[in-house]
Design a protein around this motif. Structure first.
Motif, mmCIF file in Angstrom:
data_model
loop_
_atom_site.group_PDB
_atom_site.id
_atom_site.type_symbol
_atom_site.label_atom_id
_atom_site.label_comp_id
_atom_site.label_asym_id
_atom_site.label_seq_id
_atom_site.Cartn_x
_atom_site.Cartn_y
_atom_site.Cartn_z
ATOM 1 N N LEU A 38 -7.032 1.818 -6.799
ATOM 2 C CA LEU A 38 -6.694 2.686 -5.673
ATOM 3 C C LEU A 38 -6.696 4.146 -6.099
ATOM 4 N N GLU A 39 -6.115 4.437 -7.244
ATOM 5 C CA GLU A 39 -6.055 5.809 -7.742
ATOM 6 C C GLU A 39 -7.461 6.379 -7.962
ATOM 7 N N ILE A 40 -8.345 5.595 -8.543
ATOM 8 C CA ILE A 40 -9.723 6.038 -8.790
ATOM 9 C C ILE A 40 -10.423 6.354 -7.471
ATOM 10 N N LYS A 41 -10.272 5.468 -6.488
ATOM 11 C CA LYS A 41 -10.921 5.667 -5.186
ATOM 12 C C LYS A 41 -10.384 6.915 -4.485
ATOM 13 N N ILE A 42 -9.064 7.102 -4.513
ATOM 14 C CA ILE A 42 -8.466 8.259 -3.842
ATOM 15 C C ILE A 42 -8.884 9.564 -4.527
ATOM 16 N N LYS A 43 -8.910 9.581 -5.851
ATOM 17 C CA LYS A 43 -9.335 10.789 -6.564
ATOM 18 C C LYS A 43 -10.781 11.136 -6.240
ATOM 19 N N LYS A 44 -11.615 10.117 -6.141
ATOM 20 C CA LYS A 44 -13.023 10.328 -5.787
ATOM 21 C C LYS A 44 -13.127 10.933 -4.379
ATOM 22 N N ILE A 45 -12.339 10.406 -3.451
ATOM 23 C CA ILE A 45 -12.345 10.908 -2.073
ATOM 24 C C ILE A 45 -11.788 12.327 -2.020
ATOM 25 N N GLU A 46 -10.730 12.609 -2.778
ATOM 26 C CA GLU A 46 -10.141 13.959 -2.791
ATOM 27 C C GLU A 46 -11.123 15.005 -3.296
ATOM 28 N N PRO A 101 -7.740 -8.754 -3.898
ATOM 29 C CA PRO A 101 -6.642 -7.888 -4.342
ATOM 30 C C PRO A 101 -7.181 -6.793 -5.257
ATOM 31 N N PHE A 102 -6.457 -5.693 -5.324
ATOM 32 C CA PHE A 102 -6.873 -4.581 -6.167
ATOM 33 C C PHE A 102 -5.657 -4.010 -6.879
ATOM 34 N N SER A 103 -5.917 -3.278 -7.938
ATOM 35 C CA SER A 103 -4.843 -2.712 -8.757
ATOM 36 C C SER A 103 -4.518 -1.284 -8.329
ATOM 37 N N LEU A 104 -3.398 -0.807 -8.802
ATOM 38 C CA LEU A 104 -2.994 0.580 -8.579
ATOM 39 C C LEU A 104 -4.050 1.522 -9.161
ATOM 40 N N GLN A 105 -4.577 1.164 -10.314
ATOM 41 C CA GLN A 105 -5.602 1.987 -10.967
ATOM 42 C C GLN A 105 -6.855 2.090 -10.101
ATOM 43 N N MET A 139 0.831 -1.205 0.000
ATOM 44 C CA MET A 139 0.000 0.000 0.000
ATOM 45 C C MET A 139 0.868 1.259 0.000
ATOM 46 N N LEU A 140 1.916 1.285 0.815
ATOM 47 C CA LEU A 140 2.823 2.442 0.856
ATOM 48 C C LEU A 140 3.468 2.661 -0.504
ATOM 49 N N HIS A 141 3.905 1.575 -1.126
ATOM 50 C CA HIS A 141 4.526 1.664 -2.452
ATOM 51 C C HIS A 141 3.522 2.222 -3.476
ATOM 52 N N MET A 142 2.290 1.720 -3.434
ATOM 53 C CA MET A 142 1.262 2.199 -4.365
ATOM 54 C C MET A 142 0.994 3.691 -4.150
ATOM 55 N N LEU A 143 0.843 4.083 -2.898
ATOM 56 C CA LEU A 143 0.577 5.490 -2.595
ATOM 57 C C LEU A 143 1.719 6.376 -3.074
ATOM 58 N N ARG A 144 2.952 5.955 -2.824
ATOM 59 C CA ARG A 144 4.111 6.751 -3.264
ATOM 60 C C ARG A 144 4.150 6.858 -4.785
ATOM 61 N N SER A 145 3.802 5.772 -5.473
ATOM 62 C CA SER A 145 3.807 5.814 -6.940
ATOM 63 C C SER A 145 2.706 6.735 -7.474
#
Length: 129
Positions: A111-119, A105-109, A16-22
């Motif tokens: 996670l990115e979609i979920k975080i952008k929605k939350i932001e 399991p989930f992909s980087l994509q 998760m840390l690696h995904m977030l940093r990327s």
């Protein structure tokens, strides 16, 4: 965006840390369980909490309930992550006012979609020093 990642599995936290940093998020703390997370939440301010559902001591659902019952944390966005795929349990988690949910399991994509929605829904706080 200041993020707290909570998972009892070290390997999952590191992924998760690696995904977030990327994705460009570098202001990240981590906790091994809900109890440790509550300690950090009472000391620091976060823009997003990403937590596993199944953990010892205090699980993700108990952590979420504690956050939603705390006037200082009630508005904190919480992204729940779990291998739980039973619909009735997922509905129970959502009913506890989780901001969003991802099944492992989930992909980087994903996670990115979920975080952008939350932001968009909860813009990060700007701290003035």
């Amino acid at each position: 965006m200041k993020v707290l990642v909570v998972d009892d599995m070290v390997s999952m936290r590191h992924v998760m840390l690696h995904m977030l940093r990327s994705l460009g998020h570098t202001d990240i703390d981590e906790a091994a369980d809900g109890l440790q997370a509550l300690g950090l939440l009472n000391k620091k301010s976060y823009d997003l909490l990403i937590t596993d559902y199944h953990m010892p001591k205090i699980d993700g659902r108990q952590l979420l309930k504690s956050i939603r019952s705390n006037k200082d944390l009630v508005d904190l966005p919480v992204l729940m992550v779990s291998c739980e795929d039973e619909k009735s349990r997922i509905k129970a988690i959502i009913a506890c006012d989780v901001t969003d949910f991802i099944v492992k399991p989930f992909s980087l994509q994903t996670l990115e979609i979920k975080i952008k929605k939350i932001e968009k829904q909860f813009p990060p706080k700007i701290s003035i020093i």
